[in-house]
Design a protein around this motif. Sequence first.
Motif, PDB file in Angstrom:
ATOM      1  N   VAL A   9       0.831  -1.224   0.000  1.00  0.00           N
ATOM      2  CA  VAL A   9       0.000   0.000   0.000  1.00  0.00           C
ATOM      3  C   VAL A   9       0.856   1.261   0.000  1.00  0.00           C
ATOM      4  CG1 VAL A   9      -2.044  -0.968   1.133  1.00  0.00           C
ATOM      5  CG2 VAL A   9      -0.284   0.111   2.516  1.00  0.00           C
ATOM      6  N   PHE A  10       2.053   1.159   0.557  1.00  0.00           N
ATOM      7  CA  PHE A  10       2.876   2.366   0.645  1.00  0.00           C
ATOM      8  C   PHE A  10       3.317   2.863  -0.726  1.00  0.00           C
ATOM      9  CE2 PHE A  10       3.980   0.304   4.844  1.00  0.00           C
ATOM     10  CZ  PHE A  10       3.004   1.006   5.521  1.00  0.00           C
ATOM     11  N   ILE A  11       3.360   1.977  -1.711  1.00  0.00           N
ATOM     12  CA  ILE A  11       3.656   2.475  -3.049  1.00  0.00           C
ATOM     13  C   ILE A  11       2.393   2.604  -3.904  1.00  0.00           C
ATOM     14  CG2 ILE A  11       6.070   1.714  -3.097  1.00  0.00           C
ATOM     15  CD1 ILE A  11       5.138  -0.598  -4.897  1.00  0.00           C
ATOM     16  N   LEU A  12       1.269   2.073  -3.409  1.00  0.00           N
ATOM     17  CA  LEU A  12       0.024   2.211  -4.167  1.00  0.00           C
ATOM     18  C   LEU A  12      -0.715   3.499  -3.819  1.00  0.00           C
ATOM     19  CD1 LEU A  12      -1.371  -1.447  -4.101  1.00  0.00           C
ATOM     20  CD2 LEU A  12      -0.084  -0.294  -5.912  1.00  0.00           C
ATOM     21  N   LEU A  13      -0.533   3.976  -2.587  1.00  0.00           N
ATOM     22  CA  LEU A  13      -1.233   5.193  -2.182  1.00  0.00           C
ATOM     23  C   LEU A  13      -0.658   6.459  -2.825  1.00  0.00           C
ATOM     24  CD1 LEU A  13      -1.866   4.429   1.620  1.00  0.00           C
ATOM     25  CD2 LEU A  13      -3.573   4.532  -0.188  1.00  0.00           C
ATOM     26  N   PRO A  14       0.665   6.566  -2.957  1.00  0.00           N
ATOM     27  CA  PRO A  14       1.192   7.787  -3.574  1.00  0.00           C
ATOM     28  C   PRO A  14       0.991   7.805  -5.091  1.00  0.00           C
ATOM     29  CG  PRO A  14       2.878   6.645  -2.273  1.00  0.00           C
ATOM     30  CD  PRO A  14       1.733   5.706  -2.460  1.00  0.00           C
ATOM     31  N   PRO A  15       1.096   8.991  -5.689  1.00  0.00           N
ATOM     32  CA  PRO A  15       0.896   9.091  -7.145  1.00  0.00           C
ATOM     33  C   PRO A  15       2.134   8.683  -7.935  1.00  0.00           C
ATOM     34  CG  PRO A  15       1.233  11.270  -6.204  1.00  0.00           C
ATOM     35  CD  PRO A  15       1.287  10.310  -5.070  1.00  0.00           C
ATOM     36  N   ILE A  16       2.545   7.427  -7.826  1.00  0.00           N
ATOM     37  CA  ILE A  16       3.683   6.937  -8.604  1.00  0.00           C
ATOM     38  C   ILE A  16       3.125   6.334  -9.890  1.00  0.00           C
ATOM     39  CG2 ILE A  16       5.716   5.439  -8.607  1.00  0.00           C
ATOM     40  CD1 ILE A  16       5.544   5.293  -5.587  1.00  0.00           C
TER      41      ILE A  16
END
Lengths: 305, 251
Positions: free
Chosen positions: B88-95
């Motif tokens: 989730v830590f890379i899914l929540l930000p706008p990457i």
Amino acid sequence: MIPAISIRQVTKRYGDLQALAGVDLEINQGEFFGLLGPNGAGKTTLISALAGLVRPDGGSLEVMGHDVHKDYRAARRLLGVVPQELVFDPFFTVREVLRFQAGYFGIRRCDDWIDEILANLDLTAKADSGMRSLSGGMKRRVLVAQALVHRPPVIVLDEPTAGVDVELRQTLWQFIRRLNEEGNTIVLTTHYLEEAEALCGRIAMLKGGRVVSLDSTENLLRKFSAQALRLRLGEGPGLPEALAQVSVQKDKYWSIPFQTYGQIESLLAQVRMAGCVIEDMAVNQPDLEEVFVRVMQQAREGGAS
Amino acid sequence: MTSFLTLLRKEILRFWKVGFQTVAAPVLTAMLYLLIFSHVLEDHVRVYDTLPYASFLVPGLVMMSVLQNAFANSSSSLIQAKVMGSIVFILLPPISPFSLFSAYILSSTVRGFAVGVGVLAVTMFFTPLGFTHPAWILVFILLGGAMMGALGILAGLWADKFDQLAAFQNFIIMPLTFLSGVFYSIHSLPAFWQGVSHYNPVFYMIDGFRYGFFGVSDVSPWQSLAVVSVCFLFVAAFALSLLKRGYKLRA
């Protein structure tokens, strides 16, 4: 003013389970908003849809006017989510985790803000500890910190105090309240109804993927819950018929509703005249738990599945 | 750009922090292969006439280590994050999907490169090596790492559990690398198996890589480059499309 969160006709189905059955909700900027409901009501699915973790089958969601799908970069930058699951990356220290999280949002060199968050969550002493070595409560604090590191104006906390000690709850709410006072919008789901009652200005109740009640906390309490005189009677005559009809008996206690404190004396007089022996007595304040139970009952009777 | 660089940095630190296990261990394994196989086979296997067997073996071992570790890097990072929930830590930000893709590929390539250099450095003590065409060496070590990094993304996205990933590794990656001419020249194989080997992309990675050291190979390095590049582009495009769709990441 653009609403902080705008949810229109959102549906989501997992196989046979209708997790969201057309949710409409608008949350204004600066609100402290509560999202309540029993397990499986769709709270977490709704939050996940807002965060872009779940793609709804229908409807639309916006954060500060930005569609979470079409304009996901802006929407995600404006939203901070504290997930319900206690997840962590075991390879790094608290400070590393927070720097990475800021970096993912395109923010560099924000150590002052990270220090401030750490201080406010009582994490300063743990800044250089590995995530693996932290206790559950500490990990929960880091999750909150991770959600705040990019200074989102809209903050969603999905059951942030589940399984967390009293001390953290105090620190956490103090900090979140401050963020709210500074103009941030807070959305909270919790199982602790007294928390919602103390913090939230408005509350939506979800059941079976639908909003079954939406009102200010004050109105909800007034509508569904009254003050009541709680009595436990000893040996001897029972409660007089006239009172028993309007009262509720639960366990050994009678609960007699009243509007103003002036009525208490006459209620007690009726009890005394009937010759009842009072063993224990208390005055009940309206509480959200009662409201919650009633709303859920109504939703069931109203046919909302 | 910052989000990409941050993720890249995090992915590199992730394996570097446990470098004993992710870099040193594969180097030791490769060294053991070299010692045992060169001891057993030195007098039995002749390849390219003049080349001692141990020298022939080294580039194969280096490449095998590069490939296996590049694959392990992206695939284990993804599966761990999925199983632990920290994805989730890379899914929540706008990457963007492309940033995710590039960060995972590059970090895998870096890990493959680090392991490859480590194996090379250690094995050079045991056997002489030529570095006839260093550019080819570099091209294949990087392209091979990137290709396996991309394959690792596919596997990491597809697998829901660690044992599914292990199956992918044991039934696809291991046979592909072992049956690719690491330990032998495919010219020593019967015609049928020679033909089969030409359908294994890993064969071209190792063959082209070996050309960089000795200036001799089973096929032209340009042909190897073409095959490996096409395979990389194919796997990369597939991995990127899965990331864009949020396959098994966004429900």
